[in-house]
Scaffold this active site. Structure first.
Site, short mmCIF file in Angstrom:
data_model
loop_
_atom_site.label_atom_id
_atom_site.label_comp_id
_atom_site.label_asym_id
_atom_site.label_seq_id
_atom_site.Cartn_x
_atom_site.Cartn_y
_atom_site.Cartn_z
N VAL A 44 34.36 32.68 43.22
CA VAL A 44 36.13 31.77 43.06
C VAL A 44 36.54 32.60 42.64
O VAL A 44 37.84 33.00 41.75
CB VAL A 44 36.06 30.09 41.45
CG1 VAL A 44 37.34 30.46 42.00
CG2 VAL A 44 35.25 29.29 43.25
N CYS A 45 35.48 33.26 40.87
CA CYS A 45 36.02 33.99 40.12
C CYS A 45 37.04 35.47 40.68
O CYS A 45 37.93 36.50 40.29
CB CYS A 45 35.44 33.86 38.11
SG CYS A 45 34.67 33.09 37.87
N THR A 46 35.66 36.17 41.08
CA THR A 46 36.09 37.10 41.95
C THR A 46 37.61 37.17 42.52
O THR A 46 38.38 38.66 42.56
CB THR A 46 35.05 37.20 43.16
OG1 THR A 46 33.93 37.22 42.42
CG2 THR A 46 35.64 39.08 44.16
#
Length: 213
Positions: A44-46
């Protein structure tokens, strides 16, 4: 420490992927979108960081810039940045803070022990050029954020700073806005809103966005 809207954003020094910064000095006269992500090398952070990098031009048009933090190391940030560029098609173009001792994350109330004591939640702070916190959004680690909404929020804050209006539900830049109920002098209203307005109720008056042609 609980930070509220209107509070001064705490100053700090930290190591980032673009060198050591003192926050208030680095922020200068810009608006800052300061946000946390739970961990490096997570899916998700990517996607979030890649999309934020694509918005750099949009932030610059608004006199704003991004700053991100997690409790991972500087080395992890630098290695992960290559993955973000590869998978999202955009290189990271804003500083990433390495907050391994959780000092800054704790200062900004980004560690929520009942959610996960080991990582930061997905916090967003919108900080104005006077270093005041103007808005905050908190998501759990599992839910990716909508950075188009962050831009919309920034547009609303900047518009309502300059004019005696509020933005209605689902407003986007260019839509009609609401005249503040406290504004009652007809002469002043006519001067401020020469395009006219529609009265739906005495407290609900709609006018074209004043800073648009």
């Amino acid at each position: 420490m609980s930070l509220l809207i209107g509070d001064t954003a705490p100053d700090f020094e930290a190591e980032t992927t673009e060198g050591r910064i003192r926050f208030h000095q680095w922020a200068g006269k810009d608006w800052v979108i300061f946000f946390s992500h739970p961990a490096d090398f997570t899916p998700v952070c990517t996607t979030e960081l890649g999309y934020t990098a694509k918005l750099k031009g949009e932030f610059e048009k608004r006199g704003a810039k991004a700053l991100v933090i997690s409790v991972d190391t500087l080395e992890h940030h630098q290695t992960w940045s290559a993955d973000i560029e590869e998978t999202q098609g955009t290189a990271i173009n804003f500083p990433m803070i390495a907050d391994t001792n959780r000092k800054v994350a704790t200062l900004y109330n980004m560690i929520h022990p009942n959610a996960d004591p080991k990582v930061t939640v997905r916090a967003v702070y919108v900080i104005d050029p006077d270093k005041k916190i103007r808005a905050s959004i908190i998501y759990p680690p599992s839910a990716g954020r909508n950075f188009d909404e962050v831009l919309r929020l920034l547009d609303s804050l900047q518009l309502t700073d300059g004019y005696k209006v509020a933005t209605p539900v689902n407003w986007v830049d260019g839509d009609d806005v609401i005249i503040l109920p406290a504004l009652q002098d007809p002469a002043e209203i006519a001067q401020l809103f020469p395009k006219g307005y529609k009265t739906l109720k005495s407290y609900l008056r709609v006018t074209p966005q004043p800073n648009k042609p």
